[in-house]
Design a protein around this motif. Structure first.
Motif, PDB file in Angstrom:
ATOM      1  N   HIS A  50       0.835  -1.202   0.000  1.00 31.87           N
ATOM      2  CA  HIS A  50       0.000   0.000   0.000  1.00 31.87           C
ATOM      3  C   HIS A  50       0.870   1.252   0.000  1.00 31.87           C
ATOM      4  CE1 HIS A  50      -3.428   2.621   0.791  1.00 31.87           C
ATOM      5  NE2 HIS A  50      -2.620   3.270   1.602  1.00 31.87           N
ATOM      6  N   GLU A  51       1.903   1.260   0.846  1.00 32.39           N
ATOM      7  CA  GLU A  51       2.764   2.442   0.949  1.00 32.39           C
ATOM      8  C   GLU A  51       3.607   2.625  -0.309  1.00 32.39           C
ATOM      9  OE1 GLU A  51       2.196   4.442   3.353  1.00 32.39           O
ATOM     10  OE2 GLU A  51       0.944   3.034   4.485  1.00 32.39           O
ATOM     11  N   ALA A  52       3.976   1.517  -0.939  1.00 29.81           N
ATOM     12  CA  ALA A  52       4.844   1.600  -2.113  1.00 29.81           C
ATOM     13  C   ALA A  52       4.052   1.944  -3.376  1.00 29.81           C
ATOM     14  CB  ALA A  52       5.600   0.277  -2.296  1.00 29.81           C
ATOM     15  N   ILE A  53       2.894   1.353  -3.547  1.00 28.70           N
ATOM     16  CA  ILE A  53       2.164   1.476  -4.816  1.00 28.70           C
ATOM     17  C   ILE A  53       0.805   2.163  -4.673  1.00 28.70           C
ATOM     18  CG2 ILE A  53       1.064   0.154  -6.675  1.00 28.70           C
ATOM     19  CD1 ILE A  53       4.095   0.219  -6.902  1.00 28.70           C
ATOM     20  N   ASP A  54      -0.110   1.575  -3.928  1.00 24.42           N
ATOM     21  CA  ASP A  54      -1.505   2.035  -3.946  1.00 24.42           C
ATOM     22  C   ASP A  54      -1.658   3.499  -3.536  1.00 24.42           C
ATOM     23  OD1 ASP A  54      -1.825  -0.556  -4.632  1.00 24.42           O
ATOM     24  OD2 ASP A  54      -3.393  -1.025  -3.174  1.00 24.42           O
ATOM     25  N   ARG A  55      -0.939   3.870  -2.500  1.00 25.13           N
ATOM     26  CA  ARG A  55      -1.010   5.245  -2.003  1.00 25.13           C
ATOM     27  C   ARG A  55      -0.685   6.242  -3.127  1.00 25.13           C
ATOM     28  NH1 ARG A  55       3.569   7.989   1.428  1.00 25.13           N
ATOM     29  NH2 ARG A  55       4.863   6.241   0.820  1.00 25.13           N
ATOM     30  N   HIS A  56       0.318   5.930  -3.953  1.00 20.25           N
ATOM     31  CA  HIS A  56       0.670   6.845  -5.053  1.00 20.25           C
ATOM     32  C   HIS A  56      -0.344   6.738  -6.186  1.00 20.25           C
ATOM     33  CE1 HIS A  56       4.317   7.535  -2.901  1.00 20.25           C
ATOM     34  NE2 HIS A  56       4.809   6.335  -3.135  1.00 20.25           N
ATOM     35  N   ALA A  57      -0.818   5.509  -6.418  1.00 21.30           N
ATOM     36  CA  ALA A  57      -1.788   5.297  -7.499  1.00 21.30           C
ATOM     37  C   ALA A  57      -3.098   6.035  -7.212  1.00 21.30           C
ATOM     38  CB  ALA A  57      -2.050   3.807  -7.673  1.00 21.30           C
ATOM     39  N   ASN A  58      -3.386   6.266  -5.940  1.00 20.54           N
ATOM     40  CA  ASN A  58      -4.622   6.966  -5.571  1.00 20.54           C
ATOM     41  C   ASN A  58      -4.451   8.477  -5.568  1.00 20.54           C
ATOM     42  OD1 ASN A  58      -5.607   4.417  -5.131  1.00 20.54           O
ATOM     43  ND2 ASN A  58      -5.321   4.459  -2.915  1.00 20.54           N
ATOM     44  N   GLY A  59      -3.240   8.959  -5.879  1.00 15.76           N
ATOM     45  CA  GLY A  59      -2.982  10.402  -5.784  1.00 15.76           C
ATOM     46  C   GLY A  59      -2.416  10.962  -7.076  1.00 15.76           C
ATOM     47  N   PRO A  60      -1.758  12.096  -6.974  1.00 18.15           N
ATOM     48  CA  PRO A  60      -1.265  12.794  -8.170  1.00 18.15           C
ATOM     49  C   PRO A  60      -0.209  12.006  -8.973  1.00 18.15           C
ATOM     50  CG  PRO A  60      -0.645  13.977  -6.146  1.00 18.15           C
ATOM     51  CD  PRO A  60      -1.540  12.867  -5.732  1.00 18.15           C
ATOM     52  N   LEU A  61       0.385  10.987  -8.383  1.00 15.85           N
ATOM     53  CA  LEU A  61       1.427  10.245  -9.114  1.00 15.85           C
ATOM     54  C   LEU A  61       0.856   9.093  -9.946  1.00 15.85           C
ATOM     55  CD1 LEU A  61       4.303   9.964  -6.453  1.00 15.85           C
ATOM     56  CD2 LEU A  61       3.951  11.713  -8.191  1.00 15.85           C
ATOM     57  N   ALA A  62      -0.461   8.964  -9.973  1.00 13.95           N
ATOM     58  CA  ALA A  62      -1.101   7.807 -10.616  1.00 13.95           C
ATOM     59  C   ALA A  62      -0.556   7.505 -12.015  1.00 13.95           C
ATOM     60  CB  ALA A  62      -2.610   8.028 -10.692  1.00 13.95           C
ATOM     61  N   ASP A  63      -0.372   8.538 -12.822  1.00 10.25           N
ATOM     62  CA  ASP A  63       0.037   8.292 -14.206  1.00 10.25           C
ATOM     63  C   ASP A  63       1.540   8.391 -14.418  1.00 10.25           C
ATOM     64  OD1 ASP A  63      -2.587   7.854 -14.942  1.00 10.25           O
ATOM     65  OD2 ASP A  63      -2.953  10.016 -15.111  1.00 10.25           O
ATOM     66  N   GLY A 119       4.345  -9.506  -8.923  1.00  9.02           N
ATOM     67  CA  GLY A 119       4.109 -10.609  -7.986  1.00  9.02           C
ATOM     68  C   GLY A 119       4.508 -10.227  -6.568  1.00  9.02           C
ATOM     69  N   ALA A 120       5.648  -9.541  -6.433  1.00  8.37           N
ATOM     70  CA  ALA A 120       6.114  -9.138  -5.099  1.00  8.37           C
ATOM     71  C   ALA A 120       5.030  -8.311  -4.406  1.00  8.37           C
ATOM     72  CB  ALA A 120       7.403  -8.323  -5.214  1.00  8.37           C
ATOM     73  N   MET A 121       4.496  -7.341  -5.112  1.00  9.32           N
ATOM     74  CA  MET A 121       3.472  -6.474  -4.517  1.00  9.32           C
ATOM     75  C   MET A 121       2.172  -7.247  -4.267  1.00  9.32           C
ATOM     76  SD  MET A 121       4.688  -3.506  -3.845  1.00  9.32           S
ATOM     77  CE  MET A 121       6.326  -4.121  -3.507  1.00  9.32           C
ATOM     78  N   GLY A 122       1.830  -8.136  -5.196  1.00 12.54           N
ATOM     79  CA  GLY A 122       0.613  -8.928  -5.047  1.00 12.54           C
ATOM     80  C   GLY A 122       0.691  -9.857  -3.845  1.00 12.54           C
ATOM     81  N   ILE A 123       1.834 -10.467  -3.654  1.00  8.35           N
ATOM     82  CA  ILE A 123       2.032 -11.369  -2.507  1.00  8.35           C
ATOM     83  C   ILE A 123       1.833 -10.591  -1.203  1.00  8.35           C
ATOM     84  CG2 ILE A 123       3.761 -12.724  -1.252  1.00  8.35           C
ATOM     85  CD1 ILE A 123       4.939 -13.500  -4.051  1.00  8.35           C
ATOM     86  N   LEU A 124       2.440  -9.396  -1.144  1.00  9.52           N
ATOM     87  CA  LEU A 124       2.348  -8.598   0.081  1.00  9.52           C
ATOM     88  C   LEU A 124       0.918  -8.101   0.306  1.00  9.52           C
ATOM     89  CD1 LEU A 124       5.702  -6.623  -0.218  1.00  9.52           C
ATOM     90  CD2 LEU A 124       5.214  -8.551   1.288  1.00  9.52           C
ATOM     91  N   LYS A 125       0.216  -7.784  -0.794  1.00 12.05           N
ATOM     92  CA  LYS A 125      -1.181  -7.341  -0.653  1.00 12.05           C
ATOM     93  C   LYS A 125      -2.036  -8.447  -0.033  1.00 12.05           C
ATOM     94  CE  LYS A 125      -1.697  -3.721  -4.077  1.00 12.05           C
ATOM     95  NZ  LYS A 125      -2.392  -3.226  -5.278  1.00 12.05           N
TER      96      LYS A 125
END
Lengths: 583, 81
Positions: A50-63, A119-125
């Protein structure tokens, strides 16, 4: 000897440094102050993905590109933060649907492909545990590590599966599913095509509440007397990844960052996956192995700002008879860091001369989870030194006394065990199934690293050597016992002792001394056979590069091979205390 | 030395560095390191051995031109002329 010092000028950096004054930051630093850096999960707790990917994907860094993957044959694939969120959600749904649960170990055995990072992120999710294997391991080290870590799932490629897993599948009865990154169709009900599962999976996934102390990664590290140990890490390790990303790598949100380490090793996960994404940077992943021209090309074409690499690679670049700045535009490069083994002073100086910036060495281990001692962009570099402790880390040189107590050595320049005060967020939480070994890593209120070092009068730490027989080759740890055990299985072998022989390029190379059973002739043909035998079992990354026959190996009176003596003889050094030697 | 001879020398050198492949067919157009599972140290040892037998030193900057058996054969045959 006159000490060289590379002076720093903060003003000369292309960007405002995250840390401008080491001493002040160190003095005032508190781990708790980092709580506000992290968003935390909507469902509660803290999860790396969440801290590495989702948090940014939900904000201004999404694209913004999170991952730029450079294929061996010139392909390029780019994933934005929003796409990484979706892809890793699909992966998490795939494994969840297959029944993988929280805490279960899912292994990865792959070359550097985008699916490995997804996969790394998916496993942790899914709150399962990622357990990375190095793709150059042979079947034996793979089996050892999978059995010891209770492998339930595996993410790999067709080639690696067929070559290294399929022949020993019977020895892994608890392994439920194998996901093949590049298979279009399922092989059977256990060996599945990842692409076809991903096609069917939903691209939304809500991460369930994750305790910061939940297990996140399990990395294996080599032992000196036994087989490799699984080193337990937890989600809270992001605190260290974030702060080292900020202070050591000086990562900024608009940075292009390239870590050359393979995710089969801890640098490749902590700094090749997690740290850059925590900072919202763009992470470059190069599938290909070392190639000097290609590497300089990547630094130039992708305008890399921060580069984390290893001494072996730097020494190979030094062999190149070119002036890199004349051939390549490296004007975006701001920080170069190196880890894996101590960086020789010549390489630091080479950086100053050829790249117009020093290469910063730093020190840490699988057990520490993140960088612990470093040379910082804002701090003068003493070439050959590993630098000073990270803010938040108390490091010391200590002496272990016979009664189990520990004395801190305060005298400058005096060798001892390099030790850390326990309690930093990325500290390992155990060796899996080996509580005793974990307890034995601590003494008198210190974590004893197993490395020997001294501290100079200015507080810089200097690496001296290993306290045990573990071999550091091309930046990877190899346990002599694992190599000896493999060779002992050959019918001609009576005894084996394995050491690290110094090598100018890769630090140490694995060398085996072998005595033969009667009836076998110590000739070149047998030497070649033994090398092939070991390589087949262990893989190129672990197997001996050199074998030497000896009629008798030096042993203690209790029959233990004296590796220390083999090494001293190899190096032509004094043999030291030989009172226990069998005469 | 014909191209076939050169190729044979390269294959022999590979068998020497990575004896576990002795007798295997080495694919012509696949990345040698990847398909044979040899590490970069092995690859350097291979080039050092070939320098001894064929008398051609491959500079680090040309490593991209010798990453498959076929490319390696072509490179050596060109530089031995």
């Amino acid at each position: 000897m006159e000490e060289k010092r590379i002076r720093k000028d903060n003003e000369a950096f292309l960007k405002q440094l995250n840390m401008t004054d080491y001493e002040t930051t160190y003095e005032h630093f508190k781990w708790d102050d980092l709580d506000k850096v992290f968003e935390g999960l909507p469902s509660g707790g803290l999860n790396i993905a969440h801290e590495a990917i989702d948090r940014h994907a939900n904000g201004p860094l999404a694209d913004k590109p999170a991952l730029i993957w450079l294929g061996e044959d010139g392909q390029e694939r780019i994933f934005t933060y929003a796409q990484m969120k979706k892809e890793s959600a699909k992966f998490a749904n795939v494994i969840k649907t297959l029944g993988f649960e929280k805490g279960e170990r899912i292994y990865t055995l792959s070359t550097r492909l985008p699916e490995l990072y997804i996969g790394a992120m998916g496993i942790l999710k899914n709150r399962s545990v990622m357990c990375p294997l190095f793709s150059q391991f042979g079947p034996e080290p793979i089996l050892q590590r999978m059995q010891r870590g209770d492998a339930k799932g595996l993410l790999t490629t067709k080639r690696l599966y067929e070559k290294k897993i399929a022949p020993q599948l019977d020895a892994l009865p608890d392994l439920r599913y194998i996901l093949l990154i590049d298979a279009e169709e399922d092989v059977d009900e256990k060996v599945l095509s990842l692409p076809s599962l991903m096609k069917k999976a939903s691209d939304t996934f809500e991460i369930e509440s994750t305790d910061p102390e939940d297990m996140s990664l399990l990395h294996f590290t080599s032992g000196t007397t036994g087989m490799p140990k699984g080193v337990i890490h937890v989600h809270k390790a992001v605190y260290t990844h974030w702060v080292t990303g900020a202070y050591v790598l000086d990562l900024h949100e608009d940075d292009i960052y390239w870590c050359t380490a393979d995710p089969g090793w801890v640098t490749g996960t902590s700094y090749g996956i997690i740290a850059p994404w925590l900072h919202g940077a763009t992470n470059i992943v190069n599938e290909a192995e070392f190639d000097a021209e290609r590497w300089y090309g990547i630094l130039q074409d992708y305008k890399v700002n921060v580069w984390y690499t290893a001494p072996t690679a730097i020494r190979r670049l030094m062999r190149l008879d070119i002036d890199p700045l004349e051939r390549f535009d490296l004007s975006h490069l701001r920080v170069v860091q190196s880890v894996g083994e101590p960086l020789n002073p010549e390489a630091v100086i080479w950086g100053v001369e050829k790249l117009k910036m020093p290469i910063h060495d730093n020190w840490w281990q699988t057990e520490t989870g993140g960088i612990m001692i470093a040379n910082y962009p804002c701090m003068d570099v003493k070439p050959g030194s590993m630098g000073k402790p990270l803010p938040g880390i108390v490091a010391a040189v200590v002496r272990q006394n016979e009664d189990g107590s520990v004395t801190e050595i305060t005298e400058a320049g005096k060798d001892g065990d390099l030790a850390l005060k326990p309690g930093w967020p990325s500290m390992f939480r155990g060796y899996l199934h080996n509580e005793e070994k974990y307890k034995n890593s601590f003494a008198g209120g210190w974590y004893i690293s197993g490395d020997l070092a001294y501290r100079d009068e200015d507080g810089y730490f200097w690496f001296v050597g290993r306290a045990d027989d573990i071999i550091k080759t091309s930046g990877h740890m190899v346990g002599p016992f694992e190599v000896e055990s493999a060779l002992m299985e050959h019918p001609a072998v009576a005894e084996v002792g394995v050491i690290g022989k110094p090598d100018p390029l890769i630090g140490q190379l694995v060398k085996a001394f072998v005595s033969l059973k009667s009836g076998y002739a110590p000739d070149e043909k047998l030497k070649r056979e033994l090398i092939g035998f070991a390589r087949k079992k262990l893989g190129a990354a672990v197997a001996p590069k050199e074998i030497e026959f000896q009629e008798d190996l030096p042993k203690t009176r209790s029959g233990k091979i004296m590796r220390r003596l083999l090494k001293a003889r190899e190096l032509g050094l004094p043999e030291g205390d030989t009172s226990t030697l069998e005469k | 030395m014909t191209k076939d001879d050169i190729k044979q020398k390269i294959i022999e050198a590979i068998y020497e560095i990575a004896p576990e492949h002795e007798g295997d067919t080495i694919p012509d157009n696949e990345n040698i390191q990847r398909s044979l599972d040899i590490d970069s140290f092995d690859f350097l040892s291979l080039l050092t051995a070939l320098n001894d037998t064929l008398g051609v030193e491959v500079p680090e900057s040309d490593y991209g031109e010798v990453d498959t058996l076929q490319k390696m054969t072509d490179y050596f045959s060109e530089h031995m002329a």
